[in-house]
Design a protein around this motif. Structure first.
Motif, short mmCIF file in Angstrom:
data_model
loop_
_atom_site.label_atom_id
_atom_site.label_comp_id
_atom_site.label_asym_id
_atom_site.label_seq_id
_atom_site.Cartn_x
_atom_site.Cartn_y
_atom_site.Cartn_z
N UNK A 1 23.25 41.88 41.88
CA UNK A 1 25.01 41.67 42.19
C UNK A 1 25.46 43.00 41.66
N UNK A 2 27.41 42.55 42.34
CA UNK A 2 28.26 43.00 41.87
C UNK A 2 28.83 41.97 40.66
N UNK A 3 29.21 41.85 40.03
CA UNK A 3 29.86 41.59 39.27
C UNK A 3 31.37 41.43 39.57
N UNK A 4 32.47 40.12 39.65
CA UNK A 4 34.00 40.18 39.15
C UNK A 4 34.24 40.16 37.89
N UNK A 5 34.57 41.07 37.04
CA UNK A 5 34.95 40.22 35.91
C UNK A 5 36.11 40.05 35.32
N UNK A 6 35.17 39.28 34.51
CA UNK A 6 36.84 37.92 34.12
C UNK A 6 37.73 38.40 33.13
N UNK A 7 37.63 40.00 32.77
CA UNK A 7 38.45 40.09 31.81
C UNK A 7 39.36 41.90 33.12
N UNK A 8 39.24 42.55 33.39
CA UNK A 8 39.72 42.78 35.44
C UNK A 8 39.23 42.85 36.22
N UNK A 9 39.97 41.93 36.79
CA UNK A 9 39.04 41.37 38.14
C UNK A 9 39.74 41.97 39.58
N UNK A 10 40.62 42.55 38.96
CA UNK A 10 41.60 43.42 40.42
C UNK A 10 42.06 43.98 40.09
N UNK A 11 42.68 44.89 41.48
CA UNK A 11 43.86 45.94 41.46
C UNK A 11 45.05 44.68 41.69
N UNK A 12 46.42 45.17 41.11
CA UNK A 12 47.37 44.49 41.54
C UNK A 12 48.68 45.24 42.74
N UNK A 13 49.39 45.05 43.06
CA UNK A 13 50.45 46.29 43.34
C UNK A 13 50.99 44.91 44.31
N UNK A 14 52.84 45.53 43.19
CA UNK A 14 53.77 44.35 43.17
C UNK A 14 54.98 44.72 43.09
N UNK A 15 56.18 44.39 43.16
CA UNK A 15 57.35 45.41 42.47
C UNK A 15 57.50 44.94 41.25
N UNK A 16 57.84 45.53 40.29
CA UNK A 16 58.17 45.08 38.74
C UNK A 16 59.91 44.39 39.46
N UNK A 17 60.33 44.24 37.83
CA UNK A 17 61.44 43.55 38.03
C UNK A 17 61.86 43.17 36.26
N UNK A 18 63.07 43.19 35.99
CA UNK A 18 63.39 42.88 34.62
C UNK A 18 63.99 41.80 34.28
N UNK A 19 64.49 41.48 32.97
CA UNK A 19 64.80 39.58 32.76
C UNK A 19 66.08 39.27 33.18
N UNK A 20 66.86 40.64 34.12
CA UNK A 20 67.90 39.88 35.10
C UNK A 20 67.01 39.92 36.36
N UNK A 21 65.91 40.49 36.59
CA UNK A 21 65.99 40.27 38.76
C UNK A 21 65.96 41.39 39.19
N UNK A 22 66.80 42.69 39.00
CA UNK A 22 66.12 43.88 39.01
C UNK A 22 65.05 44.32 39.44
N UNK A 23 65.01 45.16 40.39
CA UNK A 23 63.37 46.52 40.33
C UNK A 23 63.65 46.80 39.54
#
Length: 173
Positions: free
Chosen positions: A51-73
């Protein structure tokens, strides 16, 4: 497609198609979570399968636009995160032919993550798709020998528009 893409990248395509791993799950797949064994009683004996086990702690690689508290990229984020929900943590049975291919891949692959770049870094989804999936599925033109580049043969289309997400939904896990 897998044959066109070669051993490492082609194996990523096959694994997605035969296991239903999502893009982020496949990209985050650590070698310690591949070729584990599921064992259960069956007909007076035991049934075992890899089997391949999808790990509960590190399940996936994510990629997204980060933003600060004010919503700035703040720039693009590429990191490992836990699965989106509890149902994504799972053991996925691997067919025998795929287990053997993964066994051979891991014997030669020097990196922690099974489906990372040849240099050991995480793929960015768009780079992987543009450089590998699109040409393999949609076809590509021949490139003659030019200074600094090896020639490359023409690839006729196999299945224009096919995505890793489409492959994920080709198999009932």
């Amino acid at each position: 497609m897998a044959e066109r893409l070669g051993p490492a990248i082609g194996l990523h395509v096959l694994t997605t198609a035969f296991t239903g791993l999502g893009w982020g799950e496949g990209a985050a797949l650590h070698r310690s979570n591949v070729l584990r064994t599921r064992r259960q009683p069956h007909d007076g004996g035991w049934f075992e399968c890899p089997v391949i086990q999808v790990d509960p702690d590190v399940g996936e690689l994510v990629e997204y636009q980060g933003r600060d508290e004010d919503g700035n990229k703040t720039g693009m984020v590429l990191q490992l995160e836990p699965p989106k929900n509890g149902k994504r943590v799972r053991g996925i049975d691997i067919p025998p032919f795929l287990a053997e291919l993964l066994r051979c891949h891991l014997a030669d692959w020097r990196h922690e993550y099974v489906f990372c770049t040849p240099s050991g870094t995480f793929w960015r989804r768009s780079n992987f798709t543009r450089a590998h999936i699109r040409p393999a599925a949609d076809g590509r033109e021949e490139l003659p020998t030019v200074k600094g580049h090896a020639p490359r043969p023409v690839w006729e289309p196999i299945m224009p528009g096919l995505t890793m997400r489409d492959l994920r939904h080709t198999h009932d896990t």
